[in-house]
Design a protein around this motif. Structure first.
Motif, PDB file in Angstrom:
ATOM      1  N   ALA A  92       0.924  -1.161   0.076  1.00 42.02           N
ATOM      2  CA  ALA A  92       0.028  -0.152   0.000  1.00 42.02           C
ATOM      3  C   ALA A  92       0.834   1.375  -0.061  1.00 42.02           C
ATOM      4  CB  ALA A  92      -0.807  -0.086   1.403  1.00 42.02           C
ATOM      5  N   ALA A  93       2.008   1.175   0.825  1.00 34.82           N
ATOM      6  CA  ALA A  93       2.872   2.344   0.708  1.00 34.82           C
ATOM      7  C   ALA A  93       3.557   2.532  -0.711  1.00 34.82           C
ATOM      8  CB  ALA A  93       3.892   2.248   1.718  1.00 34.82           C
ATOM      9  N   ARG A  96       1.198   4.237  -3.121  1.00 33.88           N
ATOM     10  CA  ARG A  96       0.820   5.607  -2.852  1.00 33.88           C
ATOM     11  C   ARG A  96       2.085   6.252  -3.341  1.00 33.88           C
ATOM     12  NH1 ARG A  96       0.358   5.491   3.228  1.00 33.88           N
ATOM     13  NH2 ARG A  96      -1.052   3.586   3.191  1.00 33.88           N
TER      14      ARG A  96
END
Length: 98
Positions: A92-93, A96
């Motif tokens: 998820a990081a 982003r």
């Protein structure tokens, strides 16, 4: 409970009671059979009690084994869940940042 289970348990209870009544005489159980005169390692008890406590010890050892195995598997599942959680957080990081 099913009636077949009740009938089976009742028949086992009747069998156990009849064996206990038939074997009320004391038996000598020696923990160290090579020393016949040592009274420290001798247990004199009715046969049905000896069989019952042997069965009870087996149940306790079996329950302890299952419990320890369950704890180990639960720990492995918990660690695997943490790894998956970390991987998802990293993915998820990265998503982003892109």
């Amino acid at each position: 409970m099913r009636s077949s289970t009740l009938i089976g348990l009742a028949s086992i209870a009747i069998l156990a009671a009849s064996l206990a009544l038939a074997n009320r005489d004391d038996v000598t159980f020696r923990l160290v059979p090579f020393v016949p005169d040592d009274s420290v390692f001798v247990l004199v008890t009715p046969l049905y009690l000896l069989v019952f406590f042997t069965f009870l010890i087996g149940v306790v050892i079996g329950a302890a084994t299952v419990g320890l195995r369950w704890r180990r598997n639960a720990r492995q599942r918990r660690l695997a869940a943490r790894d998956v959680e970390k991987r998802l957080a990293l993915d998820a990081a990265r998503a982003r940042m892109e």
